[in-house]
Design an enzyme around this catalytic site. Structure first.
Site, PDB file in Angstrom:
ATOM      1  N   ASP A 146       0.753   3.838  -3.140  1.00 38.15           N
ATOM      2  CA  ASP A 146       0.344   5.221  -2.913  1.00 38.15           C
ATOM      3  C   ASP A 146       1.265   6.183  -3.657  1.00 38.15           C
ATOM      4  O   ASP A 146       0.814   7.126  -4.311  1.00 38.15           O
ATOM      5  CB  ASP A 146       0.361   5.514  -1.409  1.00 38.15           C
ATOM      6  CG  ASP A 146       0.088   6.969  -1.093  1.00 38.15           C
ATOM      7  OD1 ASP A 146      -1.071   7.395  -1.205  1.00 38.15           O
ATOM      8  OD2 ASP A 146       1.043   7.698  -0.749  1.00 38.15           O
ATOM      9  N   ASP A 175      -7.079   1.075   0.812  1.00 37.62           N
ATOM     10  CA  ASP A 175      -5.761   0.484   1.046  1.00 37.62           C
ATOM     11  C   ASP A 175      -5.453  -0.628   0.044  1.00 37.62           C
ATOM     12  O   ASP A 175      -4.333  -0.717  -0.480  1.00 37.62           O
ATOM     13  CB  ASP A 175      -5.678  -0.074   2.466  1.00 37.62           C
ATOM     14  CG  ASP A 175      -5.731   1.010   3.535  1.00 37.62           C
ATOM     15  OD1 ASP A 175      -5.566   2.195   3.183  1.00 37.62           O
ATOM     16  OD2 ASP A 175      -5.939   0.671   4.708  1.00 37.62           O
ATOM     17  N   GLU A 222       0.839  -1.202   0.000  1.00 37.83           N
ATOM     18  CA  GLU A 222       0.000   0.000   0.000  1.00 37.83           C
ATOM     19  C   GLU A 222       0.875   1.252   0.000  1.00 37.83           C
ATOM     20  O   GLU A 222       0.617   2.216  -0.736  1.00 37.83           O
ATOM     21  CB  GLU A 222      -0.903  -0.012   1.234  1.00 37.83           C
ATOM     22  CG  GLU A 222      -1.721   1.250   1.427  1.00 37.83           C
ATOM     23  CD  GLU A 222      -2.129   1.450   2.876  1.00 37.83           C
ATOM     24  OE1 GLU A 222      -2.493   2.592   3.218  1.00 37.83           O
ATOM     25  OE2 GLU A 222      -2.066   0.486   3.662  1.00 37.83           O
ATOM     26  N   GLU A 263      -4.515   0.684  -3.473  1.00 39.78           N
ATOM     27  CA  GLU A 263      -3.123   1.130  -3.559  1.00 39.78           C
ATOM     28  C   GLU A 263      -2.162  -0.051  -3.501  1.00 39.78           C
ATOM     29  O   GLU A 263      -1.130  -0.059  -4.191  1.00 39.78           O
ATOM     30  CB  GLU A 263      -2.828   2.121  -2.432  1.00 39.78           C
ATOM     31  CG  GLU A 263      -3.573   3.439  -2.586  1.00 39.78           C
ATOM     32  CD  GLU A 263      -3.342   4.394  -1.429  1.00 39.78           C
ATOM     33  OE1 GLU A 263      -3.403   5.615  -1.658  1.00 39.78           O
ATOM     34  OE2 GLU A 263      -3.107   3.926  -0.289  1.00 39.78           O
TER      35      GLU A 263
END
Length: 230
Positions: free
Chosen positions: A44, A111, A40, A114
């Site tokens: 991101d 979450d 994650e 990502e």
């Protein structure tokens, strides 16, 4: 291809070479220590860069602050959760007993979205994951109409986020002023006592430095899960 994931691969528009990366991206920390959190983190950053690049190229006359606000709209939790649902990620999330029923929770969907991006990046390369992301985002990006978007300056946006979360407003102060009169560089510090945050930024005027400081604080708040509520 692992049979039970063949449908999911088709929905994603990507076939994993190492399917264990996908399993990790779908696994919540309530299930095992080998979960999606590190993926994650990676995803991101990859997503933020891809969206920043496409907006930079598509909206050539848009100022930095507005580009930043537009990117924030495209990578905020609600948007990511909606995209995750449209890609049926909720049907494949792996949860522990303590989180059963959490497949539809916005934070988990955000979450996982990502994390899957991070997994695709590690399984392939940047060009490939960029292509996949842009395919997912194509309907959203193609429908952007700048005339209908209400842009706020960063200080106003920061103020709204803090007030919505019952937090006191930051205090801005000039730390230094460097350079000659016609080319001065202002360093401004913003302090949030409630959040114990201290952020600084520079600009060619006090106003510009304060706006940049506010932008930085908004990014830090976003990382802590504090976003502007619609």
């Amino acid at each position: 291809m692992v049979p039970e994931y063949s449908r999911f691969y088709n929905i994603l528009g990507y076939n994993f070479k190492d399917y264990t990366l996908l399993i990790r991206a779908l696994t919540h920390r309530s299930k095992t220590k080998k979960n999606y959190e590190r993926l994650e983190f990676l995803g991101d950053s990859v997503l933020s860069f891809v969206i920043a690049e496409v907006l930079y190229k598509q909206f050539t006359d848009l100022a930095e602050g507005k580009l930043s606000q537009l990117r924030s709209k495209l990578v905020k939790g609600t948007t990511l959760a909606q995209l995750a649902s449209s890609l049926k990620m909720d049907e494949y999330i792996i949860l522990g007993a303590s989180e059963q029923g959490g497949h539809k929770r916005e934070k988990i969907l955000e979450d996982v979205f990502e994390a899957v991006i991070g997994a695709i990046y590690l399984d392939s390369d940047f060009a490939t994951v960029k292509k996949v992301i842009l395919k997912w985002y194509q309907p959203i990006i193609s429908s952007i109409n700048l005339d209908t978007i209400k842009f706020k300056d960063s200080k106003s946006k920061l103020q709204e986020i803090l007030l919505q979360n019952a937090l006191s407003l930051p205090e801005y102060s000039i730390e230094t002023i460097d350079g000659k009169d016609h080319e001065q560089q202002f360093t401004v510090v913003a302090v949030s006592k409630d959040l114990n945050l201290r952020v600084k930024a520079q600009g060619t005027s006090r106003k510009k430095a304060e706006q940049k400081t506010a932008e930085k604080m908004i990014e830090m708040l976003s990382q802590q899960g504090l976003h502007e509520k619609k």
